[in-house]
Design a protein around this motif. Sequence first.
Motif, PDB file in Angstrom:
ATOM      1  N   ILE A   1       0.849  -1.186   0.000  1.00  0.00           N
ATOM      2  CA  ILE A   1       0.000   0.000   0.000  1.00  0.00           C
ATOM      3  C   ILE A   1       0.887   1.240   0.000  1.00  0.00           C
ATOM      4  O   ILE A   1       2.068   1.182   0.339  1.00  0.00           O
ATOM      5  N   THR A   2       0.325   2.370  -0.375  1.00  0.00           N
ATOM      6  CA  THR A   2       1.108   3.606  -0.433  1.00  0.00           C
ATOM      7  C   THR A   2       1.374   4.131   0.972  1.00  0.00           C
ATOM      8  O   THR A   2       0.706   3.740   1.943  1.00  0.00           O
ATOM      9  N   ASP A   3       2.330   5.040   1.069  1.00  0.00           N
ATOM     10  CA  ASP A   3       2.670   5.635   2.369  1.00  0.00           C
ATOM     11  C   ASP A   3       1.483   6.395   2.953  1.00  0.00           C
ATOM     12  O   ASP A   3       1.243   6.347   4.157  1.00  0.00           O
ATOM     13  N   GLU A   4       0.763   7.091   2.099  1.00  0.00           N
ATOM     14  CA  GLU A   4      -0.393   7.872   2.563  1.00  0.00           C
ATOM     15  C   GLU A   4      -1.478   6.950   3.124  1.00  0.00           C
ATOM     16  O   GLU A   4      -2.050   7.220   4.188  1.00  0.00           O
ATOM     17  N   GLU A   5      -1.761   5.866   2.424  1.00  0.00           N
ATOM     18  CA  GLU A   5      -2.752   4.897   2.910  1.00  0.00           C
ATOM     19  C   GLU A   5      -2.294   4.282   4.227  1.00  0.00           C
ATOM     20  O   GLU A   5      -3.091   4.101   5.147  1.00  0.00           O
ATOM     21  N   PHE A   6      -1.011   3.995   4.318  1.00  0.00           N
ATOM     22  CA  PHE A   6      -0.461   3.409   5.545  1.00  0.00           C
ATOM     23  C   PHE A   6      -0.576   4.381   6.711  1.00  0.00           C
ATOM     24  O   PHE A   6      -0.940   3.989   7.819  1.00  0.00           O
ATOM     25  N   LYS A   7      -0.295   5.658   6.471  1.00  0.00           N
ATOM     26  CA  LYS A   7      -0.392   6.671   7.543  1.00  0.00           C
ATOM     27  C   LYS A   7      -1.829   6.800   8.043  1.00  0.00           C
ATOM     28  O   LYS A   7      -2.065   6.882   9.243  1.00  0.00           O
ATOM     29  N   ILE A   8      -2.781   6.812   7.124  1.00  0.00           N
ATOM     30  CA  ILE A   8      -4.190   6.906   7.508  1.00  0.00           C
ATOM     31  C   ILE A   8      -4.590   5.699   8.340  1.00  0.00           C
ATOM     32  O   ILE A   8      -5.220   5.835   9.388  1.00  0.00           O
ATOM     33  N   ALA A   9      -4.222   4.511   7.880  1.00  0.00           N
ATOM     34  CA  ALA A   9      -4.595   3.278   8.580  1.00  0.00           C
ATOM     35  C   ALA A   9      -3.935   3.206   9.960  1.00  0.00           C
ATOM     36  O   ALA A   9      -4.584   2.807  10.933  1.00  0.00           O
TER      37      ALA A   9
END
Length: 113
Positions: free
Chosen positions: A4-12
């Motif tokens: 997954i992208t870094d942005e998706e990972f940060k949100i999760a």
Amino acid sequence: MRNITDEEFKIACRYLFLSMAIEVIQKDQTTLRNNNIFKISEPYIAFLEPVIRKAVEEIRELKQLTHVNNLKVLQTDRSEQFTEYTFYAKRKEKKRNHFNAAIRKKVLVIIEE
């Protein structure tokens, strides 16, 4: 499978640790209500109310983002020292082991915010 992208990972991650922080604060609030730890516990309970409100508002926003991005976080393994989470987003996944003491630290940082 792709990561997954870094942005998706940060949100999760934020969603995961914020939900843990809310759970901790609510548990503390319940403990304050049910036990006579302090002679006057009402100010401490009242102090936690806006903290919970702010955290719940943020978790609502994060929940919408997780829904839009089709993000899911599952705890896939747990031992005494580590907890493994799998992050899913649009047919992508990322497995991550977190040191349990580091999880506590991240939750503490969120509570202090």
